[in-house]
Design an enzyme around this catalytic site. Structure first.
Site, PDB file in Angstrom:
ATOM      1  CD  GLU A 275     -24.320  40.284  17.256  1.00  0.00           C
ATOM      2  OE1 GLU A 275     -24.398  40.367  16.013  1.00  0.00           O
ATOM      3  OE2 GLU A 275     -23.668  41.068  17.966  1.00  0.00           O
TER       4      GLU A 275
ATOM      5  CD  GLU B 101     -19.894  40.747  14.811  1.00  0.00           C
ATOM      6  OE1 GLU B 101     -19.674  41.666  13.998  1.00  0.00           O
ATOM      7  OE2 GLU B 101     -20.813  39.920  14.668  1.00  0.00           O
TER       8      GLU B 101
HETATM    9  O1  AHR Z   1     -26.931  42.586  14.942  1.00  0.00           O
HETATM   10  C1  AHR Z   1     -26.387  43.533  14.080  1.00  0.00           C
HETATM   11  C2  AHR Z   1     -24.862  43.564  14.072  1.00  0.00           C
HETATM   12  O2  AHR Z   1     -24.389  42.346  13.573  1.00  0.00           O
HETATM   13  C3  AHR Z   1     -24.186  43.672  15.412  1.00  0.00           C
HETATM   14  O3  AHR Z   1     -24.085  45.000  15.837  1.00  0.00           O
HETATM   15  C4  AHR Z   1     -22.827  43.120  15.134  1.00  0.00           C
HETATM   16  O4  AHR Z   1     -22.226  42.574  16.283  1.00  0.00           O
HETATM   17  C5  AHR Z   1     -23.072  42.095  14.040  1.00  0.00           C
HETATM   18  O5  AHR Z   1     -22.178  42.215  13.015  1.00  0.00           O
END
Ligand code: AHR
Length: 513
Positions: free
Chosen positions: A316, A193
């Protein structure tokens, strides 16, 4: 189908004693892309009790463990054949320095986990412990490098430490720390991110940094990980566009993140339990947006990579609710209900349909965090409905996707939110069997699905169903078996036709015979 035509058809069906059914055709003669096993990957971040307590208890714990990893949790995860684990973050990755996590545990520095609750990070789980976990699981490793506060040199040396078979000082340090042979790193990501917690960068700036870092990630050919560029999220296509153009010669693929929030708003996301039907359907509707996200990201990639050499890695995804009352807000702990299993299954069906581009995904997260498989409390653990969705879909790992058409699929609606009632996916398993997954998004009534496999007489379907009376049915430590899959089967009628009656708010996975 328009409502009048559908009404007339339904009346005719009833008059003739039949049922109104959506028509599902599986084109078994036209195999599509293989569903990479890594589509069923998991994510374990140093966040809350996602690792410490949840899976790692240390070798001296009274909780039965192997090399510090809980036997009960590892055993349950083995049962769902976890193919891949992403570690150590997430946002945590961009503040993680790998040298803090090697050597004698008692000598490792204690740091502060600034992203997640400001708690002490003992560094007890480091590189060697992580590879012990993936070894115990029989899984592959996805290591996320630190671009935010790290450097090209730090990542280059980590990759050398893990993968070198030479007599270099770093390879020998790995041997001294207990691992003679190189570790098998399946994927290595450069940052996470980068548009946010990973450094608030622009895609162009990230691309330049990525090119520099990737140049120095040297590993022997047989140990070389697939190197991943950290991409965008939600509706923002800029990252995928810039990265697939700039990095196509230096990357295996681009990651993408999308979380499902019932309200769609980060300030008040919605509760994990006790929700009303409007938040059931908004969750379903929001999660189905994954399909659109993948289509648009794929189109952006197709412009620069028409041969589809690069993967789109959804590393994610999952539900994100308001944290449970009384818990540390930085720990992202939430309950997990039948709704989460439906969300998981809908996403699996979407990933299968895009198997040519989506070659890896990681649900957030494996234990105790967000949409978890397992929830622990000291020495106890419960399996969540999401766990069971993963278990039921095991036959789709490595299977060959098959094209389907779904005709006359009714809408399910609440107010002005409308979603298709049935979601389906079919594949030829590695065992040669034909597998079918069906989801009924409607919590109020069963859905009939007439099955048609041209060239094959379908006699029966056999497998399992996951459903419950309540939309928020969930397991607790007091009632750990409140929701779990049950056997499911259906047989063809005298007319040779087979109609599957999918219960309300249910997930079904069956073998077609
Ligand atoms: O999964 C939780 C968080 O969500 C992770 O650390 C991040 O990459 C995302 O914003």
């Amino acid at each position: 189908m328009n409502p009048i035509k559908r009404g007339v058809l339904a009346l005719c069906m009833l008059a003739s004693g039949g049922v109104f059914a959506a028509e599902l055709t599986i084109d078994a003669a036209k195999p599509g892309a293989v569903i990479n096993k890594d589509v069923y990957g998991q994510f374990a971040e140093h966040l809350g009790t996602g690792i410490y307590e949840g899976i790692w208890v240390g070798p001296k714990s009274k909780i039965p463990n192997t090399k510090g990893w809980r036997n009960d949790v590892v055993g349950a995860l083995k049962d769902i054949k976890v193919p891949l684990v992403r570690w150590p973050g997430g946002c945590f990755a961009d503040e993680y320095h790998w040298r803090d996590g090697i050597g004698p545990r008692e000598k490792r520095p204690v740091k502060v986990n600034t992203n997640w609750g400001g708690v002490d990070e003992s560094n007890a789980v480091g590189t060697h412990e992580f590879f012990d976990l993936v070894d115990l699981l029989g899984a592959d490793a996805y290591v996320n490098g630190n671009l935010g506060t790290g450097s090209a040199q730090e990542m280059s040396e980590w990759v050398e430490y893990m993968t070198s078979d030479s007599k270099s000082t770093l390879a020998n340090l790995r041997r001294k720390n207990g691992h003679d042979k190189p570790f098998k790193v399946a994927y290595f990501a450069v940052g996470n991110e980068a548009w946010g917690c990973g450094g608030n960068m622009s895609p162009q700036y990230y691309s330049d940094l990525y090119k520099q870092v990737e140049t120095f990630l040297r590993a022997p050919q047989q140990y070389r990980p697939k190197i991943i560029a950290s991409g965008g999220n939600d509706n923002d296509l800029t990252w995928t566009d810039v990265l697939s153009k700039e990095l196509k010669k230096q990357t295996s693929g681009i990651s993408f993140h999308y979380y499902t929030l019932p309200t769609g708003k980060w300030e008040v996301k919605g509760a994990s339990t006790g929700f009303q039907e409007n938040e059931w359907i908004s969750t379903v509707s929001n999660t189905l947006r994954m399909d659109d996200h993948i289509r648009k990201n794929t189109a952006a990639m197709d412009k620069h990579d028409p041969e589809k050499k690069l993967g789109l890695f959804v590393d994610e995804w999952g539900t994100w609710y308001d944290v449970e009352k009384g818990t540390n807000p930085g720990f992202l702990f939430q309950q997990n209900t039948l709704r989460d299993a439906v969300v998981a299954a809908l996403n699996f069906n979407i990933f299968h349909a895009h198997a040519d581009r989506v070659r890896m995904t990681n649900i957030a997260q494996m234990v105790n965090v967000l949409q978890a498989m397992i929830i622990t409390d000291k020495d106890k653990m419960i399996l969540t409905p999401t766990y069971y969705a993963y278990q039921m879909y095991v036959p789709f790992q490595g299977a060959t996707s098959l094209p389907i058409t779904l005709k006359d699929n009714p809408d399910y609606s609440v107010g002005n939110v409308k979603v298709p009632e049935v979601s389906a996916s079919a594949a030829r398993g590695t065992d040669g069997k034909l597998y079918l997954a069906l989801v009924n998004t409607n919590p109020n009534k069963p859905a009939d699905v007439a099955l048609n496999v041209p060239g094959q007489t379908v006699k029966a379907v056999k497998g399992r169903v996951l459903t419950a009376a309540a939309m928020d049915a969930h397991n607790t430590f007091a009632s750990p078996q409140a929701i779990k899959p049950a056997p499911f089967s259906a047989a063809a009628g005298a007319d040779g036709k087979l109609t599957v009656k999918v219960p309300a708010k249910a997930v079904i996975v069956v073998a077609v015979e």
